[in-house]
Write a protein that holds these residues in place. Structure first.
Motif, short mmCIF file in Angstrom:
data_model
loop_
_atom_site.label_atom_id
_atom_site.label_comp_id
_atom_site.label_asym_id
_atom_site.label_seq_id
_atom_site.Cartn_x
_atom_site.Cartn_y
_atom_site.Cartn_z
N CYS A 9 -81.31 -33.21 31.23
CA CYS A 9 -81.72 -33.46 32.54
C CYS A 9 -81.59 -32.09 33.29
O CYS A 9 -80.59 -31.57 33.29
CB CYS A 9 -80.72 -34.65 33.05
N GLY A 13 -85.63 -26.55 34.96
CA GLY A 13 -84.66 -25.62 35.93
C GLY A 13 -84.42 -24.34 35.04
O GLY A 13 -84.81 -24.40 33.82
N MET A 15 -81.67 -23.11 33.92
CA MET A 15 -80.60 -23.65 32.64
C MET A 15 -81.36 -24.46 31.62
O MET A 15 -81.16 -24.34 30.28
CB MET A 15 -79.11 -23.98 33.12
N LEU A 37 -87.30 -33.27 38.42
CA LEU A 37 -87.91 -33.84 39.38
C LEU A 37 -89.18 -32.93 39.40
O LEU A 37 -90.12 -33.39 40.38
CB LEU A 37 -87.19 -33.82 40.55
N ILE A 38 -89.35 -31.84 38.92
CA ILE A 38 -90.31 -30.83 39.22
C ILE A 38 -90.96 -30.88 37.73
O ILE A 38 -90.48 -31.11 36.60
CB ILE A 38 -90.06 -29.47 39.59
N PHE A 76 -77.68 -30.28 33.66
CA PHE A 76 -77.75 -29.07 34.50
C PHE A 76 -78.66 -29.36 35.43
O PHE A 76 -79.93 -28.90 35.74
CB PHE A 76 -78.05 -27.99 33.50
N ASN A 85 -76.29 -39.44 37.51
CA ASN A 85 -76.82 -39.25 36.16
C ASN A 85 -75.79 -39.47 35.02
O ASN A 85 -76.10 -40.02 34.17
CB ASN A 85 -77.35 -37.76 35.85
N GLY A 99 -72.91 -29.39 32.86
CA GLY A 99 -72.75 -28.17 33.32
C GLY A 99 -72.80 -27.99 34.70
O GLY A 99 -72.49 -26.96 35.45
N THR A 100 -73.46 -28.86 35.38
CA THR A 100 -73.60 -28.69 36.90
C THR A 100 -72.39 -28.70 37.44
O THR A 100 -71.49 -29.45 37.36
CB THR A 100 -74.36 -30.22 37.16
N ALA A 125 -67.92 -29.12 31.97
CA ALA A 125 -67.41 -27.64 32.05
C ALA A 125 -68.04 -26.79 33.26
O ALA A 125 -69.17 -26.53 33.08
CB ALA A 125 -67.66 -26.93 30.68
N PRO A 126 -67.24 -26.15 33.98
CA PRO A 126 -67.70 -25.37 35.34
C PRO A 126 -68.14 -24.07 34.58
O PRO A 126 -68.87 -23.36 35.19
CB PRO A 126 -66.37 -25.05 36.07
N ARG A 236 -78.40 -15.99 31.14
CA ARG A 236 -77.96 -17.40 31.09
C ARG A 236 -77.62 -17.84 29.42
O ARG A 236 -77.08 -18.90 29.00
CB ARG A 236 -78.97 -18.32 31.48
P1 NAP Z 1 -82.03 -24.84 38.87
O1 NAP Z 1 -82.95 -23.66 38.23
O2 NAP Z 1 -82.11 -25.38 40.14
O3 NAP Z 1 -82.41 -26.20 37.91
C1 NAP Z 1 -81.84 -27.32 38.29
C2 NAP Z 1 -83.08 -28.36 37.93
O4 NAP Z 1 -82.62 -29.88 38.00
C3 NAP Z 1 -84.21 -28.29 38.93
O5 NAP Z 1 -85.56 -28.38 38.43
C4 NAP Z 1 -84.09 -29.53 39.95
O6 NAP Z 1 -85.04 -29.86 40.45
C5 NAP Z 1 -83.67 -30.59 38.83
N1 NAP Z 1 -83.24 -31.84 39.27
C6 NAP Z 1 -82.46 -31.93 40.60
N2 NAP Z 1 -81.92 -33.38 40.79
C7 NAP Z 1 -82.38 -33.93 39.53
C8 NAP Z 1 -82.41 -35.28 39.36
N3 NAP Z 1 -81.94 -36.32 39.82
N4 NAP Z 1 -83.14 -35.47 38.01
C9 NAP Z 1 -83.38 -34.62 37.10
N5 NAP Z 1 -83.51 -33.25 37.40
C10 NAP Z 1 -83.25 -32.77 38.67
O7 NAP Z 1 -80.54 -24.68 38.72
P2 NAP Z 1 -79.93 -23.94 37.29
O8 NAP Z 1 -79.43 -22.52 37.64
O9 NAP Z 1 -80.54 -24.39 36.04
O10 NAP Z 1 -78.56 -24.63 37.38
C11 NAP Z 1 -78.35 -25.89 37.35
C12 NAP Z 1 -76.71 -26.31 37.48
O11 NAP Z 1 -76.19 -25.68 36.37
C13 NAP Z 1 -76.26 -25.71 38.81
O12 NAP Z 1 -75.42 -26.80 39.14
C14 NAP Z 1 -75.44 -24.52 38.23
O13 NAP Z 1 -74.29 -24.14 38.85
C15 NAP Z 1 -74.81 -25.06 36.94
N6 NAP Z 1 -74.83 -23.97 35.78
C16 NAP Z 1 -73.69 -24.32 35.29
C17 NAP Z 1 -73.31 -23.35 34.08
C18 NAP Z 1 -71.99 -23.79 33.29
O14 NAP Z 1 -71.51 -22.82 32.29
N7 NAP Z 1 -71.35 -24.72 33.65
C19 NAP Z 1 -73.88 -22.17 33.91
C20 NAP Z 1 -75.09 -22.14 34.77
C21 NAP Z 1 -75.53 -23.16 35.60
P3 NAP Z 1 -85.41 -29.46 41.95
O15 NAP Z 1 -85.59 -28.07 42.08
O16 NAP Z 1 -86.55 -30.17 42.70
O17 NAP Z 1 -84.11 -29.96 42.74
#
Ligand code: NAP
Length: 265
Positions: A9, A13, A15, A37-38, A76, A85, A99-100, A125-126, A236
């Motif tokens: 999910c 994005g 990640m 969603l995109i 993510f 989710n 990871g979110t 996991a943060p 990443r």
């Molecule tokens: P990103 O590029 O914005 O990707 C997130 C994707 O999820 C976007 O395409 C978004 O679409 C989509 N989305 C939003 N709501 C959704 C839904 N209800 N169902 C399905 N898809 C949905 O962000 P990212 O950099 O990949 O990071 C994503 C998350 O992971 C963030 O919370 C970030 O902090 C976290 N993260 C965690 C780690 C870790 O190690 N734990 C590492 C890196 C990142 P839209 O653009 O339309 O909103």
């Protein structure tokens, strides 16, 4: 279990695309569904810059959970979407790897309850980067010997949540004891927030700038000395080994696990 079917999910994005590449590169994991969603209707493999995988991006997680035989949901997405989710996955008895970031104490408590209610595990996991996890272990040692600490976390300017999940977790691990002995000086702030936000009493400062990826400094101060622990994630890719570890563990996990340090020997 020989092969683990992963439903991803947030597949479109930053990640999500990295994770798609990683899953496609190992024999024991298979991407069986991609939700976002995109970029709906596009092939997840092509979206990730690799070969077509025959998995098209869907905008319906409930449909994917019903149709695909997923062993794990990897999420993510965004702090706005993640709770729904996770609940959906656990209701379908699909273990979650999350990871979110941006989850607070109340949200974590709700996830704990769902894990019990649906008897299905969740690994949250943060930060999946091994270096960041080791930093969190080291701060706990330092906190035994220092009485003052501040955290500066720095991320790319598209990050939605502040402070980062890693900073929140680091502050919680250092704990209330060290925060409590630090002097409360907010009343002298000329600009509210200038001293950062407080997590477990510890000042946390969030920087958001283009050019940054994910970085954190934990600065311990003592009479006549400073000790700085710093972790930098430059790409990443650093999150992938920890994430794959969690995905491989998830199908046989029925518990609520917070932090991949709990998966390491
Ligand atoms: P990103 O590029 O914005 O990707 C997130 C994707 O999820 C976007 O395409 C978004 O679409 C989509 N989305 C939003 N709501 C959704 C839904 N209800 N169902 C399905 N898809 C949905 O962000 P990212 O950099 O990949 O990071 C994503 C998350 O992971 C963030 O919370 C970030 O902090 C976290 N993260 C965690 C780690 C870790 O190690 N734990 C590492 C890196 C990142 P839209 O653009 O339309 O909103």
């Amino acid at each position: 279990m020989n092969q683990i079917n992963v439903l991803l999910c947030g597949a479109a994005g930053k990640m999500g695309r990295e994770i798609t590449r990683a899953i496609a590169g190992v024999p024991d994991l298979e991407l069986v569904g991609a939700v976002d969603l995109i970029r709906v209707g596009e092939d997840a493999g092509l979206l990730a810059g690799i070969r077509p995988l025959g998995i098209t991006v869907s905008d319906s997680l409930p449909e994917m959970l019903a149709r695909k035989k997923a062993h794990v949901l990897a999420d993510f997405t965004s702090p706005l979407a993640v709770m729904e989710n996770i609940k959906l996955a656990l209701q379908h008895r699909v273990p979650a790897v999350v990871g979110t970031t941006g989850l607070g104490d109340d949200e974590l408590q709700s996830i704990r309850q769902w894990v019990e209610q649906y008897a299905t595990g969740a690994i949250i996991a943060p930060n999946f980067a091994l270096g960041a996890v080791l930093m969190m272990k080291m701060v706990q040692l330092c906190a035994r010997y220092f009485t003052a600490v501040e955290i500066i976390e720095m991320h790319h300017d598209e990050k939605l949540d502040a402070p980062s999940g890693t900073a929140l977790q680091t502050a919680r691990l250092i704990g209330d004891s060290i925060g409590a002995v630090m002097q409360e000086r907010e009343k002298f702030e000329k600009i509210p927030g200038a001293r950062g936000g407080r997590v477990s009493g510890i000042p946390v400062h969030s920087v958001r700038l283009p050019g940054l990826v994910a970085h954190q400094e934990v600065i311990f101060g003592g009479a006549g000395q400073l000790l700085t622990l710093r972790h930098d994630a430059f790409t990443r890719e650093c999150f992938i080994p920890g994430l794959l570890l969690a995905i491989r563990r998830a199908p046989r996990n029925e518990k609520f696990i917070f932090g991949i340090e709990n998966l390491l020997d």
